[in-house]
Design an enzyme around this catalytic site. Structure first.
Site, PDB file in Angstrom:
ATOM      1  N   LYS A   1       0.818  -1.213   0.000  1.00 25.59           N
ATOM      2  CA  LYS A   1       0.000   0.000   0.000  1.00 25.59           C
ATOM      3  C   LYS A   1       0.856   1.269   0.000  1.00 25.59           C
ATOM      4  O   LYS A   1       0.417   2.318  -0.445  1.00 25.59           O
ATOM      5  CB  LYS A   1      -0.954  -0.017   1.187  1.00 25.59           C
TER       6      LYS A   1
HETATM    7  C1  LIG Z   1      -4.485  -4.500   0.885  1.00 24.57           C
HETATM    8  C2  LIG Z   1      -3.753  -5.770   0.819  1.00 24.57           C
HETATM    9  C3  LIG Z   1      -4.123  -6.796  -0.085  1.00 24.57           C
HETATM   10  C4  LIG Z   1      -5.329  -6.693  -0.994  1.00 24.57           C
HETATM   11  O1  LIG Z   1      -5.192  -5.710  -2.010  1.00 24.57           O
HETATM   12  P1  LIG Z   1      -6.467  -5.163  -2.780  1.00 24.57           P
HETATM   13  O2  LIG Z   1      -5.972  -4.013  -3.577  1.00 24.57           O
HETATM   14  O3  LIG Z   1      -7.465  -4.744  -1.722  1.00 24.57           O
HETATM   15  O4  LIG Z   1      -7.016  -6.271  -3.625  1.00 24.57           O
HETATM   16  C5  LIG Z   1      -3.333  -7.935  -0.137  1.00 24.57           C
HETATM   17  N1  LIG Z   1      -2.269  -8.093   0.700  1.00 24.57           N
HETATM   18  C6  LIG Z   1      -1.898  -7.142   1.577  1.00 24.57           C
HETATM   19  C7  LIG Z   1      -0.737  -7.401   2.470  1.00 24.57           C
HETATM   20  C8  LIG Z   1      -2.615  -5.950   1.675  1.00 24.57           C
HETATM   21  O5  LIG Z   1      -2.247  -5.001   2.557  1.00 24.57           O
END
Ligand SMILES: *Cc1c(COP(=O)(O)O)cnc(C)c1O
Length: 480
Positions: free
Chosen positions: A118
């Site tokens: 993120k």
């Molecule tokens: C947010 C997240 C996901 C999922 O990603 P999306 O964009 O919501 O599909 C997968 N793994 C981790 C570690 C995350 O923080």
């Protein structure tokens, strides 16, 4: 590059929404649809070759410049340098590619300050929000709820910035020690951590109530930086291009334009893989996009059957890949919009069907998911996750985080001869030490940096699940 000047954004359910800076503060259209570019920019193979020598921030400027046509190129270069420069990422190349055996290559998206993918988008969003607010003389008070990764990435991207503050609700006692430390150790005056006596859904409901009170929202310039934010989606497209470029570096020049790769993507809100869908639609040679679900497999069910049946909070399991515990994938509407020929009427009708019946039936389009869009999927369980972590540790000497392990497992089921399979590393294992210990049978010894983080003084306000108390707190502290 097939560049559209003054790229406009539209709602998936119809209507114009303005340009990039206009949709940056609000991904949701007034009619309930989501902001999407009116036309998707295209990258030819010549364009891709021109991008090959660029550093990550330079590539980000080129790709984001196709979407943010209202931000002058020099300014954008400053924003991407701020986001991806200055030692915020542990790896010099920002996103390293590492072969991990069993025919898989890891795409390192978790080198940023909060050790999860993120950061890739949130760091750019932090830079661009501050820039747009400065230009327009506005302020923004970000109100959000988190179960871990999103909140910490947002706080680390927005800490210490002008014109923006963060009010982040988290469920008391529900996050890992590491996740708590990452958020609550921040001492910046513009970061407000509020631990609510309740679960994540209670936090989410508080945010919903306050955000749907239009008067309160306006009075306090409330906003969100959630996963439907198009600034985040566009910033994520960059690493799909980057990963393809790095994977194809070794190919003979004459073969590069047809050098295809597949990506495996641990998924929850369909944000990450949506960016892959856009990269593929723009012309990046992507063979398959492999969607990995955990036990909350609403998306896997959709891609196998064509039926989208979101589940409510009671039917969402708390799993050992918690950041994928999502049963209503907010970004799916953007893919369905493309699936339905970018027809806003049909998209709006599909979401009316969802409101009325609790499901969208697109089983008639099911064949096209793979043939036209390269999308395939699978589900991983707790036992699968543990076994995958163990297997890669034993045979290949790497430790995968639980989410990345879900991606690796589903990737193995979709290998094609001669096509590299790139698994997106969505978090570092250090974030989920308990599960790693369960898988490998020995405790994870924190490194010095992690230990220092765990020991740092924390600053968090405990609050009851009480809307009035929250309103009062925000009214008193929001930037005006
Ligand atoms: C947010 C997240 C996901 C999922 O990603 P999306 O964009 O919501 O599909 C997968 N793994 C981790 C570690 C995350 O923080």
């Amino acid at each position: 590059m097939n560049e559209v000047r003054d790229l406009q954004y539209i709602s998936t359910r119809g209507g114009a929404l303005g340009q990039f800076s206009d949709v940056l503060l609000e991904g949701l259209a007034p009619n309930g649809g989501l902001a999407v570019p009116e036309t998707l920019p295209r990258l030819s193979s010549d364009d891709l070759e021109r991008l090959r020598p660029l550093s990550y921030p330079e590539l980000a400027t080129e790709i984001l410049g196709l979407f943010a046509t209202d931000i002058p190129r020099e300014d954008l270069a400053g924003l991407t340098a701020g986001a991806y420069g200055g030692g915020k990422f542990a790896a010099d190349e920002i996103v390293p590619l590492t072969p991990i055996g069993q025919s898989l290559t890891l795409v390192g998206l978790s080198e940023g300050p909060t050790l999860a993918f993120k950061d890739m988008a949130m760091q750019f969003l932090g830079e661009s929000l501050e820039y747009v607010l400065e230009k327009t003389g506005r302020v923004l008070n970000v109100l959000g709820a988190t179960s871990g990764d999103t909140g910490s990435a947002a706080e680390h991207a927005l800490r210490g910035r002008d014109r923006v503050s963060v009010f982040m609700l988290s469920p008391q006692g529900r996050m890992s020690a590491f996740q708590r430390a990452q958020m609550y150790s921040l001492q910046d005056a513009n970061v407000h951590n509020i631990a609510v006596a309740g679960v994540f859904d209670d936090c989410q409901n508080l945010v919903k109530h306050l955000s749907s009170d239009i008067d309160f929202k306006r009075a306090h310039s409330l906003g969100a930086v959630n996963s439907i934010n198009f600034g985040r989606i566009s910033a994520q497209i960059v690493y799909y291009v980057w990963a393809w470029l790095r994977a194809s570096d070794a190919a003979a020049e004459a073969e590069r334009s047809s050098f295809a790769v597949s990506f495996a993507v641990p998924s929850g809100n369909f944000g990450n893989i949506l960016s892959g869908h856009y990269a593929r639609s723009m012309g990046v040679p992507i063979h398959k996009l492999v969607l990995a679900s955990n036990e909350n497999n609403v998306l896997d069910e959709f891609f196998r059957t064509g039926r989208y049946r979101p589940r409510d909070a009671e039917n969402t399991l708390a799993t050992s890949s918690p950041s994928m515990d999502v049963s209503r994938a907010s970004n799916l509407e953007r893919f369905v919009f493309d699936l339905l020929g970018r027809d806003p009427e049909r998209t709006a009708a599909a979401w009316r069907e969802l409101d009325e019946t609790g499901e969208i039936d697109l089983s008639a389009e099911r064949e096209r998911f793979e043939s036209e869009f390269g999308l395939v999927s699978g589900t991983s369980t707790h036992e699968d996750r543990l076994a995958t972590i163990r297997s890669f540790h034993e045979h290949n000497g790497v430790v995968l985080d639980p989410h990345t392990a879900d991606g690796a497992l589903i990737a193995l089921a979709h290998l094609d001869d001669g096509i590299p399979m790139l698994v997106l590393e969505t978090a570092k294992p250090a974030k989920f030490a308990e599960l790693i210990e369960e898988a490998l049978g020995s405790p994870v010894v924190p490194d010095a940096e992690t230990q220092a983080l765990l020991d740092a003084p924390q600053r968090v306000l405990d609050m009851d699940d009480d809307e009035h108390a929250l309103r009062a707190y925000i009214s008193e502290r929001a930037l005006a």
